[in-house]
Each structure stands twice: as structure tokens, then as C-alpha cells.
Write an enzyme that holds these catalytic residues in place. Structure first.
Site, PDB file in Angstrom:
ATOM      1  N   GLY A 239      14.436  12.777  64.091  1.00  0.00           N
ATOM      2  CA  GLY A 239      15.793  11.879  63.885  1.00  0.00           C
ATOM      3  C   GLY A 239      15.638  12.064  62.502  1.00  0.00           C
TER       4      GLY A 239
ATOM      5  N   ARG B  60       8.517  23.083  68.898  1.00  0.00           N
ATOM      6  CA  ARG B  60       9.459  23.438  67.559  1.00  0.00           C
ATOM      7  C   ARG B  60      10.592  22.494  67.585  1.00  0.00           C
ATOM      8  NH1 ARG B  60       8.073  28.885  65.785  1.00  0.00           N
ATOM      9  NH2 ARG B  60       6.466  29.861  66.948  1.00  0.00           N
ATOM     10  N   ALA B  61      11.439  22.661  66.587  1.00  0.00           N
ATOM     11  CA  ALA B  61      12.401  22.006  67.121  1.00  0.00           C
ATOM     12  C   ALA B  61      13.562  21.793  68.166  1.00  0.00           C
ATOM     13  CB  ALA B  61      13.182  22.632  65.470  1.00  0.00           C
TER      14      ALA B  61
ATOM     15  N   THR C  66      16.535  19.035  68.583  1.00  0.00           N
ATOM     16  CA  THR C  66      17.581  19.185  68.069  1.00  0.00           C
ATOM     17  C   THR C  66      17.841  18.937  66.506  1.00  0.00           C
ATOM     18  OG1 THR C  66      17.170  17.059  68.067  1.00  0.00           O
ATOM     19  CG2 THR C  66      18.586  17.803  70.059  1.00  0.00           C
ATOM     20  N   SER C  67      16.500  19.312  66.068  1.00  0.00           N
ATOM     21  CA  SER C  67      16.518  18.854  64.734  1.00  0.00           C
ATOM     22  C   SER C  67      16.991  20.855  63.870  1.00  0.00           C
ATOM     23  CB  SER C  67      15.156  18.498  64.117  1.00  0.00           C
ATOM     24  OG  SER C  67      13.782  18.972  64.325  1.00  0.00           O
TER      25      SER C  67
ATOM     26  N   THR D  15       7.453  21.326  62.392  1.00  0.00           N
ATOM     27  CA  THR D  15       6.472  21.475  61.582  1.00  0.00           C
ATOM     28  C   THR D  15       5.927  22.351  62.125  1.00  0.00           C
ATOM     29  OG1 THR D  15       6.034  18.820  61.689  1.00  0.00           O
ATOM     30  CG2 THR D  15       4.222  20.908  61.299  1.00  0.00           C
TER      31      THR D  15
ATOM     32  N   ASP E 102      17.326  14.500  74.101  1.00  0.00           N
ATOM     33  CA  ASP E 102      16.089  14.321  73.583  1.00  0.00           C
ATOM     34  C   ASP E 102      15.986  12.620  74.260  1.00  0.00           C
ATOM     35  OD1 ASP E 102      13.454  14.222  73.188  1.00  0.00           O
ATOM     36  OD2 ASP E 102      14.428  13.746  70.390  1.00  0.00           O
TER      37      ASP E 102
ATOM     38  N   SER F  89       6.455  13.770  76.440  1.00  0.00           N
ATOM     39  CA  SER F  89       5.824  14.214  75.457  1.00  0.00           C
ATOM     40  C   SER F  89       5.113  14.999  75.103  1.00  0.00           C
ATOM     41  CB  SER F  89       7.474  15.070  74.744  1.00  0.00           C
ATOM     42  OG  SER F  89       6.965  16.316  74.600  1.00  0.00           O
TER      43      SER F  89
ATOM     44  N   LYS G  80      17.042   8.769  64.891  1.00  0.00           N
ATOM     45  CA  LYS G  80      17.459   8.238  65.938  1.00  0.00           C
ATOM     46  C   LYS G  80      17.131   6.750  67.286  1.00  0.00           C
ATOM     47  CE  LYS G  80      14.898  11.891  67.971  1.00  0.00           C
ATOM     48  NZ  LYS G  80      13.473  12.230  68.491  1.00  0.00           N
TER      49      LYS G  80
END
Length: 509
Positions: free
Chosen positions: A185, A212-213, A215-216, A220, A273, A281, A305
Site C-alpha cells: 500500500g 510479485r506485485a 496491485t502495486s 520485492t 486484495d 497469503s 491500504k
């Protein structure tokens, strides 16, 4: 008198063909419209079929084609994933039948109606998803059910346990295995790439696997991929962690809580999300990876977020409740989420910030450096050698001595240096302040959307470079941030959104 010819019997088997299409976490099969078996069995497009031979069996979603170049009437085509899962050579004769719908879809319908699910029902749903018995449409129904109908804290615990048990689980044979995770977020918050090397340099085991992303503009794993290979098979991941005391890898190829990656592949295009899915998760991945002690970072801010301290505290209690019951010592810190961390938003730009911190560059983003040091000090509290609050000093000294950069380079070499070159997006536009004053608010959501429209994270060089942060004084016309994109269409989308709303609020007071 000529007798009418007998109808041609439909073949009982079809010749297997590999179709070079990536369907990403979904088994897809291709039948020609003129296939005798297709006509005889009454198959329909997007229905599920069962393919089997010699003890190998998979379920797949059917696509009907009219092009002989894809499949002939006597062939069955399988997408890349389906072909790999069936694990039979091309031209093998395979049997094709209607697939029975998964029984657990009844439980999804129950959840959509607001009913509570127990451990057995969630186990069955997750096992069916792991076995590719769900189409992406059915997975989407489950995700919407979890998001809209909601799960109570025990249902989240049941879901987490089911996801842990859906794949491999690691055991490092050590009493303390640490990890950290940010719920997201906040753009640019790449503290893990700084925290892991310092913790590993100190000697604590830190097998950091990341998603992996969703919604961003970057996760990392997306950012680390700029520097090194992150798609590591389990055997190699195990070797690297034991040699280097840490890693920065993508969790997908390691088969750790694999259902999580399947769910994420559907969550991403839906931009869903949910809190319940997020907790399950994160904790399932960490537990499956063999972690014993986990630090959770919850950034809170009006455009993060998590918006309020009350909401952050509720989420903290939920993480601690579930973590404790799956055998994971979970510590939660609530951090400042009012603005992006660092200057870059997008894989390459964020990677640049990280390397500046690791190299002790005087121009390194101060907020990224300090937040990383604070998180590192909390993780080092788990080490028996640290006493009396000296952990912050330990991490700062290791950083100043260059140990962190040395360890990061060792991890990069062990995972395999990235051979591809990812330049910063060459299409640029600076978004300027429309009035003079002080920056009093930065909208994380707007800046994330601008960076994603620019092409991040798929185009690693795309994103946003911040030029002003909270508290900075600006004059009308001063640039607030710079958009970077690789392709004109993405660039136009990003500029259009930023022109409508810059994401900055500037006040004279």
C-alpha cells in the site's frame, strides 16, 4: 441399389500436441471444431474436460479453434502449463472426457450466501484449486466470496492452514528462522532488500521469499529481479540460504503454498486484495518457508491500504492470532504510511534507491535508510547476542562498515546475476505544482496508479521518480515528480491521469 454408408465412428483417442501459449496458472486445451470426438461428445467452449493416459491425468478448460495451424481435427492441443502438468510426450494418444465439476464449488456458493466455512470445507476448496480443478472463473468466484462475504478470524485461520498444506514445507532445523513482510500500500517501500542482507550478515537465517506485485507498481521480487535471478528451484533455494544465511527470491517456483500464487494470478486483474486473503497469503507463505519468527510492517495513513490506527490495531491482532496458532512468533509494527518511502516507484527506480542505501551514498533516501534500520533492529531482537537495546547500533555499524553491501553482492552472485539490462523508461514528463506553498499531502494510491499506467512492474524501467516529499516548500511550476515510460501508449495514459490529479496537495499554511 447403393446402400448408405455407415457413419464414421468418433476416435477414442486424440494425438497430443504442445501449443506454445502461456496461460499462466491455468490448464487450457484446444480442440478443432471439426474434431469427430468434439461433435460426438457434445463438448462446449469453456467447459472443463479430463485428459488422461498411462496414469497421467489433468483437467483443462476447453477452447474451440477453427485454424488447422493450431490443431488438426485429430489432435488435442495443450497450453504450455497443461502440457507440462500432463507430462507426456507430444503425439501420445490421450483420452478426453467430460470433467465432473468440483464438489467444493458448493462450498463457494455457500460462502457467497454468507454461510460460515469450517476447516474441512476450506481444505477441499484449496486442494481442488491446487489440483487445477477450478477454472479462473471459479477461482474468481471464490476470491469474491472471501472479499465480499468476509471471513471471521477462525475462517482465516482455517484458510491459512489449508494454504500451508497445499504445497511443500521447509524445515531448516534451526530454532530461529526470521523473516519480515510489509502488507503493501506504500509505493517504494523496498526495505526487505536492505533488511535481509544485514540480518544475514549478522548470522540469523532469513529465507526471504516474496510475491510479485498484485496491485502495486512493484513487489520485492520484481525489484530484486533487476539485480539477480529470483526464479529459483527448491534445491537451489535451499543451497543458497544455507550458504549465505539469506535470499531474496520469488516464492512461486519454490512450490511453497502454491495456491497463493494461483489466487494472486486472478486477484491481480480484478484488483482485489481482501484483508482475509492478505493475512492467509502472507502467513501461509512464511510458515511454509520454514520461518519461526516474523516481523509484519503495517503502514497506516489516510491514503494507504490501512487508513486508520484503529484499523491497523485490528489487523495487528488478526496477524498475531493466526500466526500464534500456526506456530509462527509474529511481531507487528505500525509505521508511517502517509507518503511513499524513498524516491523511486517502479522496479528499476526502487532498485536505485536500495543500492544507494547499501553503498552509503550521501544522496540515499533518508527515510528508506532509517526505516530499514528500525525494522532490522526489531528482527535482531530475536538473536540471543543482542541485549539492552543495542540492536539499532549493531545494524547501523554493520551498514557503515559496508557489511550489508558485501552480503547483498554475495546473495546476488549466489542467485545468479541478472544478465538482462533494464534502462529507465526513456519517455519522461515532469508533473509541476500548480500553486506555491508546502506539500501537506501525497496520495499513495494516485502515484501507484500513475506508475502502473506508465508500465510498472511489467516494464521494469517504468514508474515515477519523486522530486518533492511531505513538508517540502514549492513554488508554482516546480516539478513534483517525473514519469518514466517505455511505450507511448503507457506514457499517454500515465500523463493523462497525472494531469487530472497530481496526487499532491499544497497549502499556503
Amino acid at each position: 441399389m447403393t446402400q448408405p454408408s455407415a457413419p464414421v465412428a468418433a476416435p477414442t483417442t486424440l494425438s497430443l500436441k504442445r501449443v506454445a501459449i502461456d496461460t499462466y496458472h491455468e490448464n487450457v486445451a484446444y480442440l478443432h471444431r471439426d474434431c469427430p470426438l468434439y461433435k460426438a461428445e457434445g463438448f462446449q467452449a469453456l467447459s472443463k474436460i479430463e485428459i488422461q493416459q498411462d496414469g497421467s491425468k489433468i483437467l483443462a478448460v476447453l477452447n474451440v479453434v477453427d485454424d488447422d495451424c493450431i490443431v488438426s481435427p485429430h489432435e488435442l492441443g495443450l497450453s504450455e502449463q497443461a502440457f507440462a502438468n500432463l507430462n507426456l510426450p507430444a503425439q501420445t494418444q490421450v483420452r478426453v472426457n467430460h470433467a465432473e465439476p468440483p464438489h467444493s464449488m458448493e462450498y463457494v456458493r455457500q460462502k457467497l450466501s454468507g454461510n460460515r466455512l469450517n476447516q474441512d470445507k476450506l481444505n477441499e476448496i484449496i486442494l481442488d484449486i491446487a489440483a487445477n480443478r477450478y477454472s479462473k472463473t471459479e477461482i474468481a468466484a471464490f476470491i469474491v466470496a472471501v472479499s465480499e462475504a468476509g471471513l471471521d478470524r477462525d475462517e482465516i485461520l482455517f484458510l491459512t492452514r489449508a494454504m500451508v498444506n497445499s504445497g511443500q514445507q521447509l524445515d531448516w532445523k534451526e530454532n530461529i528462522v526470521v523473516d519480515k513482510h510489509c502488507i503493501g500500500g506504500i509505493p517504494g517501500n523496498r526495505t526487505s532488500m536492505i533488511v535481509v542482507p544485514i540480518v544475514a550478515a549478522f548470522g540469523l537465517l532469513c529465507p526471504k521469499t516474496s510475491s510479485r506485485a498484485i496491485t502495486s507498481p512493484a513487489g520485492t521480487a520484481d525489484t530484486m529481479e533487476v539485480l539477480a535471478n529470483v526464479d529459483l528451484p527448491m534445491e537451489r533455494l535451499d543451497q543458497i540460504v544455507r550458504e549465505q544465511r539469506g535470499c531474496l527470491a520469488w516464492g512461486g517456483t519454490a512450490k511453497l503454498a502454491p495456491v497463493d500464487d494461483i489466487l494472486i494470478s486472478v486477484e491481480r486483474p480484478l484488483a482485489i486484495d481482501s484483508q482475509a486473503q492478505m493475512v492467509a497469503s502472507i502467513l501461509s507463505k512464511k510458515r511454509a518457508c520454514g520461518s519461526t519468527h516474523l516481523l509484519i510492517d503495517i503502514p497506516a495513513g489516510p491514503r494507504a491500504k490501512v487508513r486508520t490506527m484503529k484499523e491497523a490495531m485490528q489487523l495487528r491482532k488478526l496477524f498475531e492470532y493466526v500466526g500464534d496458532r500456526i506456530g509462527l512468533v509474529t511481531q507487528v509494527v505500525i509505521t508511517d504510511g502517509r507518503q511513499p518511502i524513498g524516491r523511486g516507484i517502479g522496479p528499476v527506480l526502487e532498485c536505485r534507491d536500495v543500492m544507494q542505501v547499501l553503498k552509503n551514498d550521501p544522496d540515499a533516501p533518508h527515510d528508506l535508510r532509517e526505516k530499514s534500520l528500525q525494522l532490522e533492529s526489531r528482527l535482531l531482537e530475536y538473536a540471543a547476542d543482542i541485549r539492552g537495546g543495542a540492536d539499532y547500533e549493531v545494524t547501523r555499524n554493520l551498514l557503515n562498515l559496508g557489511r550489508k553491501l558485501e552480503k547483498m553482492n554475495q546473495i546476488i552472485d549466489a542467485q545468479g546475476k541478472q544478465t538482462a539490462h533494464f534502462p529507465v523508461g526513456h519517455l519522461t514528463r515532469e508533473i509541476a505544482a500548480t500553486s506555491s506553498g508546502t506539500v501537506v499531502e501525497i496520495d499513495n494510491l494516485i502515484l501507484s496508479r500513475v506508475a502502473r499506467l506508465a508500465g510498472a512492474p511489467m516494464d521494469k524501467g517504468a514508474g515515477v521518480m519523486l522530486l518533492k516529499k511531505l513538508g517540502d516548500t514549492v513554488q508554482a511550476g516546480d516539478p513534483l515528480y517525473r514519469i518514466h515510460a517505455e511505450f507511448p501508449a503507457d506514457f499517454d495514459f500515465a500523463v493523462r491521469l497525472a494531469s487530472q490529479h497530481s496526487g499532491y496537495r499544497i497549502s499556503e499554511h
